[in-house]
Design a protein around this motif. Structure first.
Motif, PDB file in Angstrom:
ATOM      1  N   PRO A   1      -1.054   8.192  -0.891  1.00  0.00           N
ATOM      2  CA  PRO A   1      -0.504   9.516  -0.550  1.00  0.00           C
ATOM      3  C   PRO A   1      -0.331   9.669   0.952  1.00  0.00           C
ATOM      4  O   PRO A   1      -1.025   9.019   1.741  1.00  0.00           O
ATOM      5  CB  PRO A   1      -1.569  10.479  -1.089  1.00  0.00           C
ATOM      6  CG  PRO A   1      -2.836   9.684  -1.098  1.00  0.00           C
ATOM      7  CD  PRO A   1      -2.425   8.277  -1.409  1.00  0.00           C
ATOM      8  N   PRO A   2       0.579  10.523   1.379  1.00  0.00           N
ATOM      9  CA  PRO A   2       0.788  10.754   2.817  1.00  0.00           C
ATOM     10  C   PRO A   2      -0.503  11.212   3.496  1.00  0.00           C
ATOM     11  O   PRO A   2      -1.234  12.040   2.965  1.00  0.00           O
ATOM     12  CB  PRO A   2       1.851  11.855   2.845  1.00  0.00           C
ATOM     13  CG  PRO A   2       2.549  11.741   1.529  1.00  0.00           C
ATOM     14  CD  PRO A   2       1.501  11.306   0.552  1.00  0.00           C
ATOM     15  N   GLY A   3      -0.776  10.667   4.658  1.00  0.00           N
ATOM     16  CA  GLY A   3      -1.965  11.060   5.403  1.00  0.00           C
ATOM     17  C   GLY A   3      -3.232  10.337   5.001  1.00  0.00           C
ATOM     18  O   GLY A   3      -4.266  10.471   5.662  1.00  0.00           O
ATOM     19  N   SER A   4      -3.179   9.550   3.939  1.00  0.00           N
ATOM     20  CA  SER A   4      -4.367   8.815   3.500  1.00  0.00           C
ATOM     21  C   SER A   4      -4.680   7.678   4.462  1.00  0.00           C
ATOM     22  O   SER A   4      -3.773   7.003   4.957  1.00  0.00           O
ATOM     23  CB  SER A   4      -4.139   8.241   2.098  1.00  0.00           C
ATOM     24  OG  SER A   4      -5.158   7.325   1.753  1.00  0.00           O
ATOM     25  N   THR A   5      -5.953   7.478   4.740  1.00  0.00           N
ATOM     26  CA  THR A   5      -6.360   6.378   5.626  1.00  0.00           C
ATOM     27  C   THR A   5      -7.122   5.288   4.884  1.00  0.00           C
ATOM     28  O   THR A   5      -7.506   4.288   5.477  1.00  0.00           O
ATOM     29  CB  THR A   5      -7.248   6.906   6.773  1.00  0.00           C
ATOM     30  OG1 THR A   5      -8.461   7.455   6.230  1.00  0.00           O
ATOM     31  CG2 THR A   5      -6.515   7.955   7.591  1.00  0.00           C
TER      32      THR A   5
ATOM     33  N   TYR B   1       1.889   3.555  -3.351  1.00  0.00           N
ATOM     34  CA  TYR B   1       1.178   4.639  -4.045  1.00  0.00           C
ATOM     35  C   TYR B   1       0.133   5.348  -3.207  1.00  0.00           C
ATOM     36  O   TYR B   1      -0.564   6.236  -3.701  1.00  0.00           O
ATOM     37  CB  TYR B   1       0.560   4.169  -5.367  1.00  0.00           C
ATOM     38  CG  TYR B   1      -0.541   3.148  -5.292  1.00  0.00           C
ATOM     39  CD1 TYR B   1      -0.383   1.925  -5.914  1.00  0.00           C
ATOM     40  CD2 TYR B   1      -1.763   3.406  -4.679  1.00  0.00           C
ATOM     41  CE1 TYR B   1      -1.383   0.979  -5.913  1.00  0.00           C
ATOM     42  CE2 TYR B   1      -2.770   2.475  -4.663  1.00  0.00           C
ATOM     43  CZ  TYR B   1      -2.582   1.256  -5.290  1.00  0.00           C
ATOM     44  OH  TYR B   1      -3.584   0.320  -5.281  1.00  0.00           O
TER      45      TYR B   1
ATOM     46  N   ARG C   1       0.805  -1.217   0.000  1.00  0.00           N
ATOM     47  CA  ARG C   1       0.000   0.000   0.000  1.00  0.00           C
ATOM     48  C   ARG C   1       0.846   1.278   0.000  1.00  0.00           C
ATOM     49  O   ARG C   1       0.514   2.246  -0.711  1.00  0.00           O
ATOM     50  CB  ARG C   1      -0.951  -0.006   1.208  1.00  0.00           C
ATOM     51  CG  ARG C   1      -1.845   1.210   1.297  1.00  0.00           C
ATOM     52  CD  ARG C   1      -2.711   1.169   2.560  1.00  0.00           C
ATOM     53  NE  ARG C   1      -3.464   2.413   2.700  1.00  0.00           N
ATOM     54  CZ  ARG C   1      -2.967   3.519   3.231  1.00  0.00           C
ATOM     55  NH1 ARG C   1      -1.711   3.537   3.667  1.00  0.00           N
ATOM     56  NH2 ARG C   1      -3.701   4.605   3.315  1.00  0.00           N
ATOM     57  N   PRO C   2       1.948   1.355   0.773  1.00  0.00           N
ATOM     58  CA  PRO C   2       2.742   2.590   0.792  1.00  0.00           C
ATOM     59  C   PRO C   2       3.345   2.976  -0.557  1.00  0.00           C
ATOM     60  O   PRO C   2       3.789   4.118  -0.728  1.00  0.00           O
ATOM     61  CB  PRO C   2       3.851   2.276   1.805  1.00  0.00           C
ATOM     62  CG  PRO C   2       3.275   1.205   2.681  1.00  0.00           C
ATOM     63  CD  PRO C   2       2.448   0.378   1.757  1.00  0.00           C
TER      64      PRO C   2
END
Length: 377
Positions: free
Chosen positions: A270-274, A268, A265-266
């Motif tokens: 985005p940062p902060g996405s849950t 693609y 998952r990391p």
């Protein structure tokens, strides 16, 4: 002081009630009927999606009939559904949904409280009539309507399905294509849907925060409980929430989820996405159509029957939980069914399981007979 006449949401608008003539009178009344029905459903707290789906059905019938609701007849109803079933091959559930929408629309128009019958008689010397009756419509006699081909996967079919999904990931990755990440996502979603008995929309909308530890089952780490926030909604209600406990027999899926979260998952997200399953662009959850396409590619590659769909993973979960001996009420709570009868419809025991039950019963009978003989001696 004058009295104000109360009108329910969806009643004939004042502009038409005055009797004033309008351009294209029939079309104006038809549009006002659709708007009034939407207002009446909104007042009942139905979702915008439900209202629009029903509206589209009514508009489709109006186009087929080529006349307005005060001119519809039972004969037109028969012709419409004959074409839908015989020529276009619509599923039973589709036919039932269309009939329910049209029946409710005509119930609304023929209810004196809304004033449409009186208006149509004054303007067109005719009035809407209920054209949907028990004798010309399908009956919803059970909680689930579907083709007889809709069934759980056998354990061998599940193994073939998951093996094929994993092999697809390896094949795409060896080819040097980034498409292996969506393929990995599809494979993991399929396993999660089966291991926790989830519907497509439920699993698709999972977030990272929806997994939590279960103090009674620490062996599953942070995946002992899955919180479902997008369960199937009842009429006029928001999505139904529930929690699903991880059970030991499906604990293998915890490692699948953890590998996705930690390693894939990391790449693609985005940062902060849950979002647990972000789309390729990373801006939203995977689309339902995209998930279905990926699943169908795997299913076809595995050579499985066309009738075995994504929802059959959920049917398999219910069936295998029953075969494993879990309490019926517990299973009902796990899958979020309001009625036990619905859960029973999902269950399709395998021949091996039925044979095992018979053999166990025979062994118990023989053992009881031997015990009685020993007692007599």
């Amino acid at each position: 002081m004058g009295t104000h006449r109360w009108e329910p949401d969806g009643a004939v608008p004042e502009t038409l009630r005055t009797g004033a003539r309008v351009l294209n009178e029939a079309e104006t009344v038809w549009i006002a009927m659709l708007q009034g029905w939407a207002a009446q459903q909104s007042a009942r707290n139905l979702s915008a999606t439900t209202i629009e789906t029903r509206r589209a059905t009514v508009v489709r019938f109006r186009q087929f009939a080529d006349c307005y609701p005060w001119q519809w007849t039972a004969g037109t109803v028969d012709e419409f559904f004959l074409e839908l079933r015989a020529l276009k091959g619509a599923a039973r559930s589709t036919v039932l949904g269309y009939q329910n929408a049209l029946r409710m629309f005509l119930e609304y128009l023929t209810d004196p409280a809304y004033g449409w019958g009186e208006l149509c008689w004054d303007r067109f010397s005719d009035h809407p009539a209920q054209g949907f009756h028990e004798w010309n419509t399908a009956r919803h006699a059970q909680d689930a309507v579907g083709s007889p081909g809709k069934r759980p996967y056998t354990r061998d079919e599940l193994e073939d399905l998951f093996d094929c999904a994993d092999e697809r990931v390896l094949r795409i990755r060896r080819a040097g294509s980034k498409g292996w990440i969506p393929a990995f996502r599809t494979a993991t979603i399929m396993k999660v849907a089966y291991a926790w008995g989830l519907r497509r929309n439920e699993v698709r909308n999972l977030d990272l925060v929806d997994f939590a530890a279960n103090p009674q089952a620490p062996q599953f780490g942070e995946a002992g409980i899955v919180y479902i926030r997008h369960g199937k909604a009842m009429r006029g209600s928001p999505p139904k929430r529930r929690s699903v406990l991880t059970v030991p027999e499906f604990g293998w899926a915890v490692d699948c989820v953890q590998q996705w979260i930690d390693e894939v998952r990391p790449l693609y997200a985005p940062p902060g996405s849950t979002q647990l399953w972000p789309s390729e662009r990373g801006t939203a959850v995977i689309a339902a159509d995209s998930l279905s396409r990926g699943f169908n590619e795997v299913k076809r590659a595995a050579g499985l029957e066309e009738a075995l769909d994504f929802h059959s993973l959920r049917r398999s979960y219910v069936t295998h939980m029953v075969e494993l001996g879990y309490d019926a009420f517990f299973i009902q709570q796990q899958v979020g069914h309001a009625h036990a009868s619905t859960t029973s419809i999902y269950t399709g025991h395998s021949p091996d399981y039925r044979a095992r039950v018979v053999n166990d019963a025979i062994e118990r009978t023989i053992q009881a007979a031997l015990n009685r003989k020993d007692t007599e001696n």
